[in-house]
Structures are given as structure tokens and as C-alpha cells.
Design a protein around this motif. Structure first.
Motif, PDB file in Angstrom:
ATOM      1  N   LEU A 193      19.557  29.776  20.194  1.00  0.00           N
ATOM      2  CA  LEU A 193      18.523  30.274  19.300  1.00  0.00           C
ATOM      3  C   LEU A 193      17.191  29.570  19.546  1.00  0.00           C
ATOM      4  O   LEU A 193      17.132  28.340  19.575  1.00  0.00           O
ATOM      5  CB  LEU A 193      18.955  30.075  17.843  1.00  0.00           C
ATOM      6  N   ASN A 194      16.143  30.365  19.709  1.00  0.00           N
ATOM      7  CA  ASN A 194      14.789  29.813  19.790  1.00  0.00           C
ATOM      8  C   ASN A 194      14.256  29.740  18.364  1.00  0.00           C
ATOM      9  O   ASN A 194      13.742  30.720  17.826  1.00  0.00           O
ATOM     10  CB  ASN A 194      13.903  30.699  20.657  1.00  0.00           C
ATOM     11  N   THR A 195      14.376  28.571  17.755  1.00  0.00           N
ATOM     12  CA  THR A 195      14.018  28.438  16.341  1.00  0.00           C
ATOM     13  C   THR A 195      12.518  28.511  16.097  1.00  0.00           C
ATOM     14  O   THR A 195      12.091  28.600  14.952  1.00  0.00           O
ATOM     15  CB  THR A 195      14.562  27.107  15.783  1.00  0.00           C
ATOM     16  N   ASN A 196      11.723  28.487  17.161  1.00  0.00           N
ATOM     17  CA  ASN A 196      10.275  28.597  17.003  1.00  0.00           C
ATOM     18  C   ASN A 196       9.771  30.025  17.133  1.00  0.00           C
ATOM     19  O   ASN A 196       8.582  30.283  16.947  1.00  0.00           O
ATOM     20  CB  ASN A 196       9.565  27.711  18.042  1.00  0.00           C
ATOM     21  N   ALA A 197      10.669  30.940  17.458  1.00  0.00           N
ATOM     22  CA  ALA A 197      10.277  32.336  17.618  1.00  0.00           C
ATOM     23  C   ALA A 197      10.450  33.092  16.308  1.00  0.00           C
ATOM     24  O   ALA A 197      11.252  32.713  15.444  1.00  0.00           O
ATOM     25  CB  ALA A 197      11.108  32.990  18.718  1.00  0.00           C
ATOM     26  N   LYS A 199      23.403  32.969  23.937  1.00  0.00           N
ATOM     27  CA  LYS A 199      21.951  32.896  23.804  1.00  0.00           C
ATOM     28  C   LYS A 199      21.582  31.832  22.762  1.00  0.00           C
ATOM     29  O   LYS A 199      21.620  32.110  21.557  1.00  0.00           O
ATOM     30  CB  LYS A 199      21.381  34.249  23.372  1.00  0.00           C
ATOM     31  N   GLN A 239      19.808  23.928  19.764  1.00  0.00           N
ATOM     32  CA  GLN A 239      20.180  25.068  20.618  1.00  0.00           C
ATOM     33  C   GLN A 239      21.653  25.048  21.021  1.00  0.00           C
ATOM     34  O   GLN A 239      22.174  26.050  21.501  1.00  0.00           O
ATOM     35  CB  GLN A 239      19.300  25.098  21.880  1.00  0.00           C
ATOM     36  N   TYR A 274      13.009  33.778  13.398  1.00  0.00           N
ATOM     37  CA  TYR A 274      13.856  32.610  13.125  1.00  0.00           C
ATOM     38  C   TYR A 274      13.080  31.434  12.550  1.00  0.00           C
ATOM     39  O   TYR A 274      13.613  30.662  11.746  1.00  0.00           O
ATOM     40  CB  TYR A 274      14.569  32.179  14.417  1.00  0.00           C
ATOM     41  N   ARG A 275      11.824  31.289  12.957  1.00  0.00           N
ATOM     42  CA  ARG A 275      11.057  30.132  12.519  1.00  0.00           C
ATOM     43  C   ARG A 275      10.781  30.128  11.021  1.00  0.00           C
ATOM     44  O   ARG A 275      10.369  29.098  10.475  1.00  0.00           O
ATOM     45  CB  ARG A 275       9.742  30.061  13.294  1.00  0.00           C
ATOM     46  N   TYR A 321      22.948  30.024  17.605  1.00  0.00           N
ATOM     47  CA  TYR A 321      22.872  31.037  18.651  1.00  0.00           C
ATOM     48  C   TYR A 321      22.347  32.345  18.082  1.00  0.00           C
ATOM     49  O   TYR A 321      22.390  32.584  16.870  1.00  0.00           O
ATOM     50  CB  TYR A 321      24.243  31.246  19.295  1.00  0.00           C
TER      51      TYR A 321
END
Length: 384
Positions: free
Chosen positions: A276-280, A274, A263, A283-284, A267
Motif C-alpha cells: 500500500l502506498n499510504t501517501n497516495a 501490491k 508496506q 489512502y493518505r 496491501y
């Protein structure tokens, strides 16, 4: 001493510091490969001084005399062992490392770590030809991002480098003397592809930037290097990992295991506000591509690269790779390594894309800040 890239020249304070006699002694020890044994000796002397003070004051003899003497003896024995086995190579022959061909692409990239001590044997002819073939293939113009040519020269002499020991075979990365940013990126990207495949075959590697003495390299290159046209970007050592490593280097390696969180590197916006939420979603879908970039090597493990993953309508539109410092050489090599790892990870996942430098008007309404600054994008392509 090591030649620095133009923009990496020393500040006045650094220049003053490096003109002092103690710095010259340090550099002499470094380039003669004795520096890695010095910390043991310094600690031994400090322990002996402590024991002497304890004996004089006659207080707490076990803590101030006996314990320091025991520790000093153990460290001195370790120093002798390191000098005999590593410096002069007196130890039993070591086995060849096993191939890692059974691992997937992500496991290979994570398994690769900088080797700080190499076996004294040279690479097998099969491994050497593999490395040379990959170096030639990946440096071809059609496989690079810049029209400026790069190349890798093979050297099989013990160059003056720090801190790795036992290094005997190298690829020297050379770009045009006139600076071209994407040519330096190509060095990192192309050489990292060689490193990944070498790791798959069980070879050990070590990227060496500021720890390489350019005068030593130029001497061994001879007529293959034209100082009017060529510029050495970095070198990479190849060979077989040795289990015999000086204690000081073992301790250095333990301090270099740290990496920034994903994170802190990726971004979701060009303002880098922001993480990056790599599990969302979406993006995942890129799985461990973020992780292998996170663990990419860089000079001093400074991690001078950032990325922005832009999505729209639940689809990844592009990934913008950026430099987090103004360095024109070391940061660009690190960014090229990121590109290679990202590309390798995408290929393993079946993600098809291309690298493209987008003009400001093509990047959207939100401009990038001065730092991190935009360098290049990975744009996904539709699979027919």
C-alpha cells in the motif's frame, strides 16, 4: 510451568528439548526471577577464563589479561547494583510519571512501550479504579465483537512472569474454555483500549503472553477461575515505570525496537502482491492509522497481522484485517490490538466505521490465500 493454549502445544522436537535438564534449570531461573541477572554472571566468568588463558600463555597481557579483568569487574559491579536495586528494591523512592493527557491519540499510542521494570509502589486508588472501570466497560457484550463473554480479573499479587520485574498489579484476560476466535480478538481489542487510556494517565503497562506462569495465576485467582469453563489468554501488568532495569533486559529492549515497514503490513490487493502506498489518494486520508498499527505490541514482536485496504472510485471501501499465521491465540490477540489502535486512530480523525465479518461472497471476486487469512473488516460509514 506455563500452560500453553491448545494449538500452541510443542512439536516433538520442542518437547524433547524442553525435557532436558538444562531447560528445566533455565525455567527454574526464569520463574524465580533470577534469569535476567544470569547473562552478566556468564560474561564475567567467560572474561575471567579469558584472562586466565592470557596469563598462562603470557601473550598480549593488556588485551588478554588486563582488559578482560577490568570488564569483568565492571560487569560484576553492575550485577551487584542490579540485584540490590531491582531484585531487592533498595533505591531512593522514584517520582510518579507525568500524565500524557496533552498528547493527541496518535502520540499516546506511539509513546506507549512495554515496561520491563515497575516501581515497587502500587497504583493510586484513582488509577486503580480507572483501570478496573475501563476493563469492565470494554468487556461488556455490547462493546465486543463476539457473543462469547470475556472478562478481566484484577490481581494485586506478584505473579510469576517473565521478563518484566517488579510487577505487582495485573489484569488477567479470561475467555471461555471452548475456543471462539472472535472472543480472543475481543481480548486484544478491549484490553488495548484500557492500555491506551492508562498510557494517557502516565501508567506503564506490559502485555505478557507466553511469559506468564498460568499455575501461579490460577492460584491467585482462586474461586474466580473455573478450569472447566475458563481459559487464560494473557495478562497485562499495570503500574509505574522504574528507571532501575537489569542490564540484560535493557539489551533485550534494544533488540525489540524493530518493526516491519508499513508496506510489509498493509496491501492494496487481497493477493498481498501490491504494498500500500499510504501517501497516495485515497489512502493518505487515514494518516497515522497505519503507523499506530505498525507499532502495536505482539507476542515476541512477531507482527502476525496484515491488512488490505480496498478502494474504489477514489474512496476507501473497507479495510480487511488478516492473520499471517495459523496461531489461534497469540495472533488473534495481536489482531485485536490492531483493531483497537485502528479504531482509536479513526476516531481521532473523525472517521466513522464499524467492524464486520463479511461472508466470502461479500468480499469480491478475488479470494484470500490460506495465509494471510481473512478475519474481519472495518467498513466506513457515511456521516449524515
Amino acid at each position: 510451568m506455563s500452560e500453553m493454549p491448545p494449538e500452541e502445544k510443542r512439536t516433538p522436537n520442542e518437547a524433547w528439548f524442553e525435557s532436558r535438564w538444562w531447560w528445566r534449570v533455565k525455567m527454574w531461573l526464569q520463574w524465580t526471577s533470577w534469569l535476567q541477572y544470569l547473562p552478566n554472571l556468564v560474561v564475567v566468568l567467560l572474561l575471567l577464563v579469558l584472562a586466565g588463558i592470557g596469563a598462562l600463555i603470557g601473550c598480549w597481557p593488556i588485551v588478554l589479561v588486563d582488559l578482560p579483568l577490568v570488564l569483568a569487574a565492571l560487569l560484576f559491579l553492575n550485577l551487584i547494583f542490579d540485584v540490590v536495586t531491582v531484585r531487592y528494591g533498595y533505591h531512593p523512592e522514584e517520582p510518579l510519571p507525568a500524565s500524557l493527557a496533552h498528547l493527541d491519540a496518535f502520540e499516546i499510542m506511539r509513546a506507549r512501550v512495554s515496561c520491563r521494570s515497575f516501581q515497587k509502589r502500587l497504583m493510586s486508588e484513582e488509577h486503580r479504579q480507572m483501570v478496573l472501570s475501563l476493563a469492565e466497560q470494554n468487556s461488556r457484550p455490547e462493546n465486543c465483537l463476539s457473543p462469547s463473554p470475556i472478562r478481566f480479573e484484577y490481581v494485586d499479587n506478584p505473579l510469576v512472569v517473565w521478563p518484566a520485574v517488579g510487577t505487582r498489579e495485573f489484569l488477567v484476560a479470561i475467555a471461555p474454555r471452548e475456543y471462539h476466535e472472535m472472543a480472543v480478538v475481543d481480548v486484544g481489542r478491549s484490553l488495548q483500549k484500557v492500555v491506551i487510556e492508562a498510557t494517557r494517565q502516565g501508567l506503564a503497562t506490559c502485555w505478557i503472553g507466553p511469559g506468564a506462569d498460568h499455575k501461579s495465576i490460577i492460584k491467585h485467582l482462586g474461586a474466580r477461575f473455573d478450569p472447566e469453563k475458563d481459559h487464560i489468554i494473557c495478562v497485562c501488568a499495570f503500574g509505574y515505570r522504574s528507571r532501575y532495569i537489569p542490564l540484560a533486559i535493557r539489551l533485550i529492549l534494544k533488540t525489540q525496537r524493530h518493526r516491519l515497514d508499513v508496506q510489509d503490513l498493509f496491501y492494496a490487493d487481497t493477493g498481498f502482491a501490491k504494498p500500500l502506498n499510504t501517501n497516495a489518494r485515497p489512502y493518505r486520508a487515514f494518516g497515522r492509522c497505519y503507523e499506530v498499527c505498525q507499532w502495536s505490541p505482539s507476542s515476541y514482536n512477531a507482527q502476525p497481522t496484515r491488512a488490505v485496504v480496498l478502494a474504489e472510485n477514489a474512496k476507501i471501501q473497507r479495510v480487511d484485517f488478516c492473520a499471517a499465521t495459523h496461531s489461534r491465540y497469540y495472533a488473534m490477540v495481536a489482531l485485536g490490538i490492531w483493531l483497537a489502535n485502528w479504531e482509536c486512530g479513526c476516531e481521532a480523525l473523525g472517521k466513522v466505521g464499524r467492524f464486520e465479518q463479511l461472508a466470502p461472497e461479500m468480499r469480491g471476486k478475488e479470494p484470500f490465500p490460506d495465509l494471510p487469512r481473512y478475519v474481519i473488516s472495518w467498513v466506513p460509514e457515511e456521516i449524515p
